[in-house]
Design a protein around this motif. Sequence first.
Motif, PDB file in Angstrom:
ATOM      1  N   ARG A  57       0.850  -1.187   0.000  1.00 14.90           N
ATOM      2  CA  ARG A  57       0.000   0.000   0.000  1.00 14.90           C
ATOM      3  C   ARG A  57       0.886   1.238   0.000  1.00 14.90           C
ATOM      4  N   LEU A  58       0.318   2.337  -0.436  1.00 16.25           N
ATOM      5  CA  LEU A  58       1.059   3.582  -0.501  1.00 16.25           C
ATOM      6  C   LEU A  58       0.937   4.348   0.815  1.00 16.25           C
ATOM      7  N   THR A  59       2.017   5.014   1.187  1.00 17.70           N
ATOM      8  CA  THR A  59       1.963   5.942   2.310  1.00 17.70           C
ATOM      9  C   THR A  59       1.243   7.206   1.855  1.00 17.70           C
ATOM     10  N   ALA A  60       1.054   8.134   2.782  1.00 17.54           N
ATOM     11  CA  ALA A  60       0.425   9.408   2.409  1.00 17.54           C
ATOM     12  C   ALA A  60       1.258  10.114   1.341  1.00 17.54           C
ATOM     13  N   ALA A  61       2.588  10.068   1.499  1.00 11.37           N
ATOM     14  CA  ALA A  61       3.458  10.681   0.494  1.00 11.37           C
ATOM     15  C   ALA A  61       3.335   9.942  -0.836  1.00 11.37           C
ATOM     16  N   GLY A  62       3.227   8.614  -0.777  1.00  9.89           N
ATOM     17  CA  GLY A  62       3.073   7.843  -2.001  1.00  9.89           C
ATOM     18  C   GLY A  62       1.769   8.150  -2.715  1.00  9.89           C
ATOM     19  N   GLU A  63       0.673   8.286  -1.944  1.00  7.67           N
ATOM     20  CA  GLU A  63      -0.619   8.630  -2.547  1.00  7.67           C
ATOM     21  C   GLU A  63      -0.552   9.992  -3.228  1.00  7.67           C
ATOM     22  N   LEU A  64       0.082  10.947  -2.562  1.00  6.04           N
ATOM     23  CA  LEU A  64       0.198  12.292  -3.140  1.00  6.04           C
ATOM     24  C   LEU A  64       0.984  12.247  -4.439  1.00  6.04           C
ATOM     25  N   LEU A  65       2.139  11.560  -4.424  1.00  5.42           N
ATOM     26  CA  LEU A  65       2.977  11.523  -5.625  1.00  5.42           C
ATOM     27  C   LEU A  65       2.318  10.713  -6.737  1.00  5.42           C
ATOM     28  N   ALA A  66       1.595   9.645  -6.384  1.00  2.67           N
ATOM     29  CA  ALA A  66       0.905   8.858  -7.409  1.00  2.67           C
ATOM     30  C   ALA A  66      -0.181   9.687  -8.086  1.00  2.67           C
ATOM     31  N   ALA A  67      -0.918  10.474  -7.300  1.00  2.00           N
ATOM     32  CA  ALA A  67      -1.966  11.318  -7.881  1.00  2.00           C
ATOM     33  C   ALA A  67      -1.367  12.337  -8.842  1.00  2.00           C
ATOM     34  N   ARG A  68      -0.256  12.965  -8.415  1.00  2.00           N
ATOM     35  CA  ARG A  68       0.406  13.926  -9.300  1.00  2.00           C
ATOM     36  C   ARG A  68       1.016  13.203 -10.503  1.00  2.00           C
ATOM     37  N   GLY A  69       1.532  11.991 -10.248  1.00  2.00           N
ATOM     38  CA  GLY A  69       2.135  11.224 -11.330  1.00  2.00           C
ATOM     39  C   GLY A  69       1.135  10.877 -12.419  1.00  2.00           C
ATOM     40  N   ARG A  70      -0.100  10.524 -12.017  1.00  2.00           N
ATOM     41  CA  ARG A  70      -1.127  10.244 -13.020  1.00  2.00           C
ATOM     42  C   ARG A  70      -1.345  11.445 -13.919  1.00  2.00           C
ATOM     43  N   ARG A  71      -1.378  12.639 -13.321  1.00  2.00           N
ATOM     44  CA  ARG A  71      -1.592  13.848 -14.124  1.00  2.00           C
ATOM     45  C   ARG A  71      -0.424  14.066 -15.085  1.00  2.00           C
ATOM     46  N   VAL A  72       0.796  13.865 -14.597  1.00  2.00           N
ATOM     47  CA  VAL A  72       1.967  14.034 -15.455  1.00  2.00           C
ATOM     48  C   VAL A  72       1.920  13.050 -16.620  1.00  2.00           C
ATOM     49  N   LEU A  73       1.631  11.789 -16.325  1.00  2.00           N
ATOM     50  CA  LEU A  73       1.586  10.775 -17.375  1.00  2.00           C
ATOM     51  C   LEU A  73       0.473  11.051 -18.375  1.00  2.00           C
ATOM     52  N   ASP A  74      -0.672  11.510 -17.867  1.00  2.00           N
ATOM     53  CA  ASP A  74      -1.769  11.859 -18.772  1.00  2.00           C
ATOM     54  C   ASP A  74      -1.383  13.022 -19.676  1.00  2.00           C
ATOM     55  N   GLU A  75      -0.711  14.025 -19.120  1.00  2.00           N
ATOM     56  CA  GLU A  75      -0.276  15.167 -19.931  1.00  2.00           C
ATOM     57  C   GLU A  75       0.733  14.738 -20.989  1.00  2.00           C
ATOM     58  N   MET A  76       1.635  13.831 -20.622  1.00  2.00           N
ATOM     59  CA  MET A  76       2.600  13.331 -21.600  1.00  2.00           C
ATOM     60  C   MET A  76       1.900  12.587 -22.725  1.00  2.00           C
ATOM     61  N   ASP A  77       0.861  11.812 -22.367  1.00  2.00           N
ATOM     62  CA  ASP A  77       0.103  11.102 -23.400  1.00  2.00           C
ATOM     63  C   ASP A  77      -0.626  12.088 -24.311  1.00  2.00           C
ATOM     64  N   ARG A  78      -1.189  13.140 -23.714  1.00  2.00           N
ATOM     65  CA  ARG A  78      -1.858  14.155 -24.539  1.00  2.00           C
ATOM     66  C   ARG A  78      -0.858  14.803 -25.486  1.00  2.00           C
ATOM     67  N   ALA A  79       0.331  15.081 -24.972  1.00  2.00           N
ATOM     68  CA  ALA A  79       1.353  15.698 -25.814  1.00  2.00           C
ATOM     69  C   ALA A  79       1.709  14.786 -26.982  1.00  2.00           C
ATOM     70  N   ARG A  80       1.865  13.483 -26.708  1.00  2.00           N
ATOM     71  CA  ARG A  80       2.173  12.552 -27.791  1.00  2.00           C
ATOM     72  C   ARG A  80       1.053  12.534 -28.815  1.00  2.00           C
ATOM     73  N   HIS A  81      -0.196  12.561 -28.320  1.00  2.00           N
ATOM     74  CA  HIS A  81      -1.335  12.559 -29.222  1.00  2.00           C
ATOM     75  C   HIS A  81      -1.350  13.812 -30.091  1.00  2.00           C
ATOM     76  N   GLU A  82      -1.108  14.971 -29.474  1.00  2.00           N
ATOM     77  CA  GLU A  82      -1.131  16.222 -30.222  1.00  2.00           C
ATOM     78  C   GLU A  82       0.026  16.302 -31.212  1.00  2.00           C
ATOM     79  N   LEU A  83       1.206  15.806 -30.814  1.00  2.00           N
ATOM     80  CA  LEU A  83       2.336  15.790 -31.740  1.00  2.00           C
ATOM     81  C   LEU A  83       2.053  14.882 -32.927  1.00  2.00           C
TER      82      LEU A  83
END
Length: 305
Positions: A57-83
């Motif tokens: 399971r994730l710690t509180a810090a892990g949950e925070l970073l995972a949530a931000r990480g999902r956004r980063v990964l989604d943005e990278m996917d959007r960038a690939r799609h737009e490119l």
Amino acid sequence: MYDATRLAALVAVAEDGSITRAAARLGYTAPALSQQLAKLEREAGAALLVRHHRGTRLTAAGELLAARGRRVLDEMDRARHELARLAGLSGGRLRVGTFVTAGVHLLPPVLSAFRRAHPQVELSVAQYEPPSGEAAVACGDVDLALTHAYEPAARVALPSGVAAEPLLVEELVLVTAPGHMLAEGSGRLPRAELAGQPLISMAPSHPPRQGVEAALAASGATPAVVLETPVYALVCALVSAGLGVAVVPEMVAAMSATPLGVRRLDPPEMRRTISVVHRPGEPDPAADTLRALLRGSFGRTGGAG
């Protein structure tokens, strides 16, 4: 700056609840994935994971970073799609594999959006009943494949060179003929209440579903083999005709062509995860664009799957 590969590893552990399951999905060994996570913890300067007897399971810090990480990964996917759109995807071919349920209910609007954006790319779709689509991606017969995994069931390792990205997690629900006594009530039905019921098998020889049927049998609901088929439309038709009850994914129940009674089960541990399988590390703008569209349509899932 956090490494995107390590963020993806953390997100996978958050979604699967286990380093072993996340590693199998991403195409790593468990020790290799653990090394990536250890490096991420050093970068973050905080403990991100806690191991326990049922997984991780994730710690509180892990949950925070995972949530931000999902956004980063989604943005990278959007960038690939737009490119890819900027590049025009002015030719080439995209070969997609799918199983029947996803091919009927999930894939058409996504392929339609892809065709509108990239009309010059030749599309082809082939049917593969899981897990055969995973092998088709590994050997290059198709570029992407939609597949599924059931819980509870034994995890099957992916072929070498492929990775699976979860798109949708859904519960398995009880379906009955309309007016059946088990469909009455709004609360969850204890699984033990299925004891003695004629339970139509989803396919006793179908590996992805054997674990689910074993769990039902352990509750006293041994499947009655009325027919052997992985095609849910046939299962639902037999249920609707009163020949027995069945346990199917909630999407199947909601989109059945025949009338059904539906009831959620307790405990809610039986589920199906739909994923897209691809070959990571190979530049393929068309496949990357379709994966981004699939992700945008169904979103990242939370919890184990």
